[in-house]
Design a protein around this motif. Structure first.
Motif, mmCIF file in Angstrom:
data_model
loop_
_atom_site.group_PDB
_atom_site.id
_atom_site.type_symbol
_atom_site.label_atom_id
_atom_site.label_comp_id
_atom_site.label_asym_id
_atom_site.label_seq_id
_atom_site.Cartn_x
_atom_site.Cartn_y
_atom_site.Cartn_z
ATOM 1 N N CYS A 275 -11.322 9.308 33.790
ATOM 2 C CA CYS A 275 -10.627 8.443 32.839
ATOM 3 C C CYS A 275 -11.140 7.002 32.951
ATOM 4 O O CYS A 275 -11.353 6.335 31.932
ATOM 5 C CB CYS A 275 -9.122 8.480 33.106
ATOM 6 S SG CYS A 275 -8.151 7.423 32.014
ATOM 7 N N GLU A 276 -11.377 6.556 34.176
ATOM 8 C CA GLU A 276 -11.909 5.205 34.371
ATOM 9 C C GLU A 276 -13.273 5.066 33.693
ATOM 10 O O GLU A 276 -13.558 4.052 33.050
ATOM 11 C CB GLU A 276 -12.025 4.913 35.864
ATOM 12 C CG GLU A 276 -12.530 3.512 36.188
ATOM 13 C CD GLU A 276 -12.666 3.277 37.679
ATOM 14 O OE1 GLU A 276 -12.768 2.098 38.082
ATOM 15 O OE2 GLU A 276 -12.679 4.259 38.448
ATOM 16 N N ARG A 277 -14.114 6.098 33.836
ATOM 17 C CA ARG A 277 -15.444 6.060 33.205
ATOM 18 C C ARG A 277 -15.325 5.995 31.685
ATOM 19 O O ARG A 277 -16.005 5.199 31.028
ATOM 20 C CB ARG A 277 -16.241 7.302 33.623
ATOM 21 C CG ARG A 277 -17.674 7.324 33.087
ATOM 22 C CD ARG A 277 -18.310 8.689 33.278
ATOM 23 N NE ARG A 277 -17.681 9.709 32.433
ATOM 24 C CZ ARG A 277 -17.931 9.854 31.140
ATOM 25 N NH1 ARG A 277 -18.779 9.047 30.512
ATOM 26 N NH2 ARG A 277 -17.321 10.807 30.444
ATOM 27 N N VAL A 278 -14.427 6.823 31.115
ATOM 28 C CA VAL A 278 -14.267 6.870 29.664
ATOM 29 C C VAL A 278 -13.716 5.554 29.133
ATOM 30 O O VAL A 278 -14.188 5.030 28.108
ATOM 31 C CB VAL A 278 -13.341 8.039 29.266
ATOM 32 C CG1 VAL A 278 -12.999 7.983 27.779
ATOM 33 C CG2 VAL A 278 -14.009 9.367 29.588
ATOM 34 N N LEU A 279 -12.747 4.984 29.815
ATOM 35 C CA LEU A 279 -12.191 3.700 29.379
ATOM 36 C C LEU A 279 -13.243 2.602 29.421
ATOM 37 O O LEU A 279 -13.262 1.704 28.573
ATOM 38 C CB LEU A 279 -10.998 3.323 30.256
ATOM 39 C CG LEU A 279 -9.737 4.166 30.084
ATOM 40 C CD1 LEU A 279 -8.674 3.749 31.096
ATOM 41 C CD2 LEU A 279 -9.182 4.050 28.665
ATOM 42 N N GLY A 280 -14.135 2.688 30.411
ATOM 43 C CA GLY A 280 -15.221 1.714 30.489
ATOM 44 C C GLY A 280 -16.163 1.830 29.300
ATOM 45 O O GLY A 280 -16.600 0.820 28.737
ATOM 46 N N GLU A 281 -16.467 3.059 28.902
ATOM 47 C CA GLU A 281 -17.325 3.269 27.732
ATOM 48 C C GLU A 281 -16.627 2.808 26.454
ATOM 49 O O GLU A 281 -17.251 2.226 25.566
ATOM 50 C CB GLU A 281 -17.701 4.751 27.614
ATOM 51 C CG GLU A 281 -18.665 5.241 28.689
ATOM 52 C CD GLU A 281 -19.072 6.682 28.468
ATOM 53 O OE1 GLU A 281 -18.558 7.309 27.510
ATOM 54 O OE2 GLU A 281 -19.909 7.190 29.251
ATOM 55 N N MET A 282 -15.316 3.049 26.383
ATOM 56 C CA MET A 282 -14.567 2.646 25.191
ATOM 57 C C MET A 282 -14.521 1.127 25.039
ATOM 58 O O MET A 282 -14.482 0.608 23.925
ATOM 59 C CB MET A 282 -13.149 3.201 25.255
ATOM 60 C CG MET A 282 -13.067 4.708 25.123
ATOM 61 S SD MET A 282 -11.379 5.325 25.329
ATOM 62 C CE MET A 282 -10.620 4.728 23.801
ATOM 63 N N ALA A 283 -14.515 0.437 26.157
ATOM 64 C CA ALA A 283 -14.499 -1.024 26.097
ATOM 65 C C ALA A 283 -15.765 -1.556 25.438
ATOM 66 O O ALA A 283 -15.746 -2.583 24.755
ATOM 67 C CB ALA A 283 -14.350 -1.610 27.501
ATOM 68 N N PRO A 288 -14.648 8.446 18.583
ATOM 69 C CA PRO A 288 -13.587 9.458 18.487
ATOM 70 C C PRO A 288 -13.576 10.437 19.656
ATOM 71 O O PRO A 288 -12.512 10.873 20.102
ATOM 72 C CB PRO A 288 -13.903 10.168 17.177
ATOM 73 C CG PRO A 288 -14.646 9.144 16.366
ATOM 74 C CD PRO A 288 -15.453 8.354 17.353
ATOM 75 N N GLU A 289 -14.774 10.791 20.164
ATOM 76 C CA GLU A 289 -14.807 11.767 21.262
ATOM 77 C C GLU A 289 -14.155 11.242 22.542
ATOM 78 O O GLU A 289 -13.686 12.020 23.374
ATOM 79 C CB GLU A 289 -16.244 12.204 21.562
ATOM 80 C CG GLU A 289 -17.200 11.074 21.868
ATOM 81 C CD GLU A 289 -17.974 10.625 20.630
ATOM 82 O OE1 GLU A 289 -19.097 10.133 20.793
ATOM 83 O OE2 GLU A 289 -17.440 10.793 19.510
ATOM 84 N N HIS A 290 -14.107 9.922 22.691
ATOM 85 C CA HIS A 290 -13.442 9.353 23.867
ATOM 86 C C HIS A 290 -11.960 9.706 23.882
ATOM 87 O O HIS A 290 -11.402 10.044 24.932
ATOM 88 C CB HIS A 290 -13.611 7.832 23.892
ATOM 89 C CG HIS A 290 -15.000 7.388 24.205
ATOM 90 N ND1 HIS A 290 -15.626 6.354 23.545
ATOM 91 C CD2 HIS A 290 -15.911 7.843 25.108
ATOM 92 C CE1 HIS A 290 -16.836 6.176 24.028
ATOM 93 N NE2 HIS A 290 -17.038 7.077 24.973
ATOM 94 N N TYR A 291 -11.315 9.634 22.720
ATOM 95 C CA TYR A 291 -9.892 9.948 22.639
ATOM 96 C C TYR A 291 -9.641 11.430 22.924
ATOM 97 O O TYR A 291 -8.624 11.805 23.506
ATOM 98 C CB TYR A 291 -9.332 9.552 21.272
ATOM 99 C CG TYR A 291 -9.313 8.057 21.054
ATOM 100 C CD1 TYR A 291 -8.260 7.286 21.547
ATOM 101 C CD2 TYR A 291 -10.355 7.416 20.399
ATOM 102 C CE1 TYR A 291 -8.247 5.904 21.368
ATOM 103 C CE2 TYR A 291 -10.355 6.045 20.213
ATOM 104 C CZ TYR A 291 -9.296 5.289 20.698
ATOM 105 O OH TYR A 291 -9.291 3.927 20.530
ATOM 106 N N LEU A 292 -10.585 12.280 22.502
ATOM 107 C CA LEU A 292 -10.463 13.708 22.776
ATOM 108 C C LEU A 292 -10.521 13.956 24.283
ATOM 109 O O LEU A 292 -9.729 14.755 24.826
ATOM 110 C CB LEU A 292 -11.576 14.477 22.069
ATOM 111 C CG LEU A 292 -11.607 15.995 22.310
ATOM 112 C CD1 LEU A 292 -10.308 16.633 21.834
ATOM 113 C CD2 LEU A 292 -12.811 16.619 21.613
ATOM 114 N N VAL A 293 -11.432 13.291 24.962
ATOM 115 C CA VAL A 293 -11.534 13.442 26.418
ATOM 116 C C VAL A 293 -10.254 12.981 27.105
ATOM 117 O O VAL A 293 -9.740 13.644 28.014
ATOM 118 C CB VAL A 293 -12.749 12.659 26.962
ATOM 119 C CG1 VAL A 293 -12.756 12.686 28.498
ATOM 120 C CG2 VAL A 293 -14.049 13.248 26.436
#
Length: 334
Positions: A275-283, A288-293
């Motif tokens: 989750c930390e990795r995904v939030l970093g990418e979202m920043a 859309p795929e980030h929200y799915l993850v």
């Protein structure tokens, strides 16, 4: 000793990932909510120290001179260790409570007395003051109400006793303390949390102290860089739970079934890290795929513990930490 009225507020929190596992050294990701606890400290010279908690129907007062005469040497200023059961019993005697009291209301009073007697020992005489605390946070709902309470108490008492400076400048409506001062506030707030919860991880008071979105592991705190705006659905079931009992339950299961529970804690840790990795990418570039993850991660962590998420109100994350205000607010219930 402070001479004017002091108004402090601190936010509640929600743990996105790592709930319970954080107590066992795993990573937790948490954000502050835009639901806050408020404290009003009124210095006076009537020889009393009063505590008013209108949300839970508590109103108590003690004679300062009598408290001054009591042997409170067991409360060492700056002590970072948890109170022993014997010390808690002595604190109950000071409060005038029966030995078998352990409900949330009594523990909130004991936490106040612990911080008041410990922080204010630096004064030549214990100060006379009235403290009123009210909150937008429900108790026992996992939203950090006790941590916000402890942070407000620590910040107000440290400021009143001039252990930290008043951050508010002329003409300002609100302000916050320096990082160094926040460290001290957080340390004392953790002591308040220990009185209430026994063996908390420290993540709740850390989020309430610094605000924003934080990564927490074994006392090490770091802010998540440019976290995306989050909307969190909070559902209040109105069924209170004891954090102390829940933490003890997980520890008991870990001791009884280590081969089963330890891998679950490792899985929760992996979910937090992903989750930390995904939030970093979202920043940097949300997709859309980030929200799915994130949705899959939420389903996984609830499956690991077999616990339904229970949240009630739409709240924005990444609130600020404790703030000092210039004008007193009228507490609810008065």
């Amino acid at each position: 000793m402070l001479s004017e009225v002091l108004l402090v507020s601190a936010p509640g929190k929600v743990i996105l990932h790592g709930e319970h596992a954080v107590v066992h050294g795993k990573v937790a990701l948490a954000v502050a909510l835009n639901l806050r606890t408020f404290l009003r400290l009124q210095p006076h010279s009537n020889g009393k120290v009063g505590l008013n908690l209108p949300n839970i129907g508590i109103k108590r007062a003690w004679d300062v001179a009598k408290l001054q005469m009591l042997d409170t040497s067991f409360l060492k200023q700056g002590d970072v260790t948890a109170l022993t059961p014997e010390q808690v019993e002595k604190l109950k005697e000071v409060a005038g409570f029966p030995e078998d009291c352990a409900d949330h209301e009594h523990l909130a009073v004991l936490s106040f007395l612990h911080l008041y007697l410990s922080v204010c020992r630096s004064q030549r005489a214990l100060p006379s003051l009235d403290v009123t605390v009210w909150s937008e946070l429900p108790t026992g709902a996992g939203l950090g109400s006790s941590a916000a309470y402890s942070v407000c108490l620590a910040a107000a008492l440290l400021t009143a006793c001039k252990e930290i400076p008043n951050p508010l400048k002329d003409g300002e409506a609100a302000s916050r303390w320096t990082e160094e001062n926040l460290e001290l506030i957080n340390k004392w707030a953790f002591q308040g949390e220990r009185v209430i919860h026994g063996n908390p991880s420290g993540v709740d008071n850390a989020v309430s102290t610094w605000g924003g979105a934080l990564r927490y592991q074994q006392g090490k705190i770091s802010s998540l860089k440019r976290p995306p705006a989050l909307k969190i659905l909070l559902i209040n079931t109105k069924v209170p739970r004891s954090t102390k009992a829940l933490v003890a339950g997980v520890r008991s299961r870990l001791l009884k079934f280590p081969e089963i529970v330890a891998p679950l804690l490792t899985s929760i840790d992996a979910i937090s890290l992903e989750c930390e990795r995904v939030l970093g990418e979202m920043a940097a570039a949300p997709a859309p795929e980030h929200y799915l993850v994130l949705e899959i991660l939420d389903q996984n962590v609830t499956g690991v513990w077999n616990l339904p998420w229970q949240r009630d109100t739409w709240c924005s994350g990444a609130e600020r930490g404790p703030q000092k205000f210039s004008l007193p607010s009228s507490p609810r219930g008065r």
